[in-house]
Structures are given as C-alpha cells and as structure tokens.
Design a protein around this motif. Structure first.
Motif, PDB file in Angstrom:
ATOM      1  N   VAL A 108      32.497  44.780  36.707  1.00 16.04           N
ATOM      2  CA  VAL A 108      32.685  43.758  35.687  1.00 16.04           C
ATOM      3  C   VAL A 108      34.008  43.031  35.911  1.00 16.04           C
ATOM      4  O   VAL A 108      35.072  43.645  35.873  1.00 16.04           O
ATOM      5  N   GLY A 109      33.934  41.735  36.146  1.00 15.77           N
ATOM      6  CA  GLY A 109      35.135  40.949  36.379  1.00 15.77           C
ATOM      7  C   GLY A 109      34.774  39.659  37.092  1.00 15.77           C
ATOM      8  O   GLY A 109      33.597  39.399  37.356  1.00 15.77           O
ATOM      9  N   ALA A 110      35.769  38.864  37.403  1.00 11.05           N
ATOM     10  CA  ALA A 110      35.524  37.581  38.059  1.00 11.05           C
ATOM     11  C   ALA A 110      35.571  37.728  39.579  1.00 11.05           C
ATOM     12  O   ALA A 110      35.016  38.672  40.137  1.00 11.05           O
ATOM     13  N   SER A 132      28.772  41.845  37.821  1.00  5.99           N
ATOM     14  CA  SER A 132      28.652  41.099  36.575  1.00  5.99           C
ATOM     15  C   SER A 132      29.878  40.211  36.442  1.00  5.99           C
ATOM     16  O   SER A 132      30.978  40.694  36.128  1.00  5.99           O
ATOM     17  N   LYS A 133      29.719  38.934  36.676  1.00  5.25           N
ATOM     18  CA  LYS A 133      30.857  38.019  36.636  1.00  5.25           C
ATOM     19  C   LYS A 133      31.267  37.747  35.199  1.00  5.25           C
ATOM     20  O   LYS A 133      30.556  37.105  34.430  1.00  5.25           O
ATOM     21  N   VAL A 134      32.439  38.251  34.837  1.00  2.37           N
ATOM     22  CA  VAL A 134      32.989  38.087  33.496  1.00  2.37           C
ATOM     23  C   VAL A 134      34.446  37.653  33.638  1.00  2.37           C
ATOM     24  O   VAL A 134      35.165  38.172  34.493  1.00  2.37           O
ATOM     25  N   GLU A 135      34.880  36.730  32.796  1.00  2.00           N
ATOM     26  CA  GLU A 135      36.243  36.215  32.897  1.00  2.00           C
ATOM     27  C   GLU A 135      37.165  36.726  31.791  1.00  2.00           C
ATOM     28  O   GLU A 135      38.357  36.892  32.000  1.00  2.00           O
ATOM     29  N   GLY A 162      41.652  40.295  33.266  1.00  2.00           N
ATOM     30  CA  GLY A 162      43.059  39.972  33.067  1.00  2.00           C
ATOM     31  C   GLY A 162      43.545  38.828  33.940  1.00  2.00           C
ATOM     32  O   GLY A 162      44.513  38.144  33.606  1.00  2.00           O
ATOM     33  N   GLN A 163      42.858  38.617  35.081  1.00  2.00           N
ATOM     34  CA  GLN A 163      43.270  37.518  35.954  1.00  2.00           C
ATOM     35  C   GLN A 163      43.142  36.176  35.233  1.00  2.00           C
ATOM     36  O   GLN A 163      44.031  35.318  35.321  1.00  2.00           O
ATOM     37  N   SER A 168      46.065  30.205  35.433  1.00  2.00           N
ATOM     38  CA  SER A 168      46.186  28.810  34.993  1.00  2.00           C
ATOM     39  C   SER A 168      45.042  28.359  34.082  1.00  2.00           C
ATOM     40  O   SER A 168      45.269  27.511  33.208  1.00  2.00           O
ATOM     41  N   PRO A 169      43.794  28.873  34.232  1.00  3.91           N
ATOM     42  CA  PRO A 169      42.736  28.444  33.302  1.00  3.91           C
ATOM     43  C   PRO A 169      43.051  28.784  31.850  1.00  3.91           C
ATOM     44  O   PRO A 169      42.503  28.173  30.933  1.00  3.91           O
ATOM     45  N   ALA A 170      43.934  29.768  31.629  1.00  4.89           N
ATOM     46  CA  ALA A 170      44.273  30.153  30.258  1.00  4.89           C
ATOM     47  C   ALA A 170      44.939  29.004  29.511  1.00  4.89           C
ATOM     48  O   ALA A 170      44.817  28.892  28.284  1.00  4.89           O
TER      49      ALA A 170
END
Length: 243
Positions: A108-110, A132-135, A162-163, A168-170
């Motif tokens: 689970v992660g990007a 599972s692509k999750v951001e 956490g990335q 920067s998208p944050a």
C-alpha cells in the motif's frame, strides 16, 4: 580505513527531462570505497532468508520490463493483469491464473511501493504481491481492506504513506506539508480500527514500513521565493513521520 560517504544527491535539472544529460544517468564514482569491505549484518541469517524464498519463486515466462525509463505503474499493472486478471481493484476474476491463487501481500503506497512490487516481479515473486496505489492515509478505510481482501485475496498489508503528505503535491492539496500530529492521527486511525481485524476470519495483518529518505536535489532542498521549501521531504520531516 576512514573514507567519506557521500549523501544521495540528485543533480540539478534532471527530473522529468526527456533527453537527460549524461550526468543525470551516470552512477556516482565509488572509487573512494574500494579500500573498504562490506558485509551484510547477520550475514548467515540473511542467507537463510534468501534460501527460504526460493520455493516461492515461480518463473511465469513473462517479459519483465526493466531499465531506467520503465514506467512502473504501467509495468506492474500490465504484469498483474496478465497473471491476476487485472490491476488494483479493476479485476476480472474469471481471467486470473487459478494455479497461483492464494493469500497475497498487498503493498500500500504510491510510486515507491510500486517500485517494490516491480522488484518482486523481477525476482519471480511478483505473483505473491498486489500493488495498491494510495497517496494519503485518509484513503485507507475499512472498505479499502474489505475490497482488497474480497477481490484480491490480500491478507497482509505493507503500508508506507507519507511521501505525498510532505511532498510538493501537498501544497496544492492542503497548502503545506501534513503536520506530524495530523499524520500520526491519520495513521493511528488505520491501525486502531478494530473493524479491519474482523474482516474474514481475522486474517488481516498490518505491517507499517518506514518511509525512506529521498535524494537531495532540485526539488527536495530547493526553496520558494518566500524562503519555504518547495518539497518538505527532508530527512528531518521523514524521520518525524516514521517516529
């Protein structure tokens, strides 16, 4: 012999450049390490673990895309579709390889979790994992686990988020990096959700993987005109999330 170890550094103007200069693709000069001898910590135990993996390896006869310009999302998605009948939750179960049915590990992660999944495929272990692509932590709900358990047979979930919370998208999403307190609360909402562990016959297991550090380069380490970082994934912030 004492030798300096260089931090991981990404040269300027190398991200998202179609024709990257050679300096962007040439590995760092490691000649200063030639006098050193490196050994795995607990090497005997590590060797045993590698040997133990071999029975789980299956050569599916697939062509595994590899190289610096491989799009990880497309590569992993294509491999999952060939073997499991689809990628993520977009799956046609009638097209899956029934000989490879069995409990799966859901990563689970990007993009970094995608690279990890790709590594499993390169080592003939990809049929054991689902990416599972999750951001963001808020995307991981009870329904998320129910869907991946029912549709992908995931019983173990390796979670690394956490990335995007500090990247920067944050800035576009919440106007700045997610604070340590907010990140802790959102991750706690996942691991303390008792409904997750009631799914199936209590088969679900959660593993939190540490967020790793990123190269310092023209995105991480750069500041805006107001003096604030364009990307907050510095060592200090990443360590704060991990703690």
């Amino acid at each position: 012999t004492e030798k300096s170890l260089h931090t991981r550094y990404q040269p300027q103007n190398c991200r998202r450049v179609k024709n990257s200069p050679s300096r962007c693709t040439v590995a760092m000069d490691n000649s200063h390490l030639e006098e050193l001898t490196f050994r795995w910590k607990d090497q005997d135990e590590w060797t045993k673990k590698l040997i133990a993996l071999k029975p789980y390896q299956v050569d599916l006869g697939l062509e595994i895309p590899n190289g610096p310009k491989v799009h990880i999302g497309a590569a992993v998605g294509g491999l999952e579709t060939q073997v499991h009948g689809g990628a993520r939750l977009n799956v046609n179960l009638s097209k899956r390889n029934k000989e490879l049915d069995g409990p799966k590990v859901c990563l689970v992660g990007a993009s970094h979790s995608g690279v990890l999944a790709h590594g499993f495929w390169l080592n003939n272990l990809g049929h054991h994992v689902i990416w599972s692509k999750v951001e963001h932590p808020s995307e991981v709900s009870t329904k998320f686990f129910q869907d991946y358990y029912q549709k992908r047979n995931c019983t173990k979930f390796v979670i690394a988020l956490g990335q995007w919370a500090a990247g920067s998208p944050a800035w576009k999403r919440i106007g700045g990096p997610m604070t340590f307190g907010t990140f802790r609360n959102e991750m706690s909402n996942i691991v303390n959700n008792e409904k997750i562990f009631e799914i199936g016959k209590g088969d679900i297991r959660l593993i939190l993987r540490n967020i790793h550090h990123n190269p310092i380069g023209d995105q991480i380490g750069k500041c805006n005109e107001d003096g604030r970082p364009t990307d907050w994934r510095s060592v200090t912030v990443v360590d704060g999330y991990n703690e």
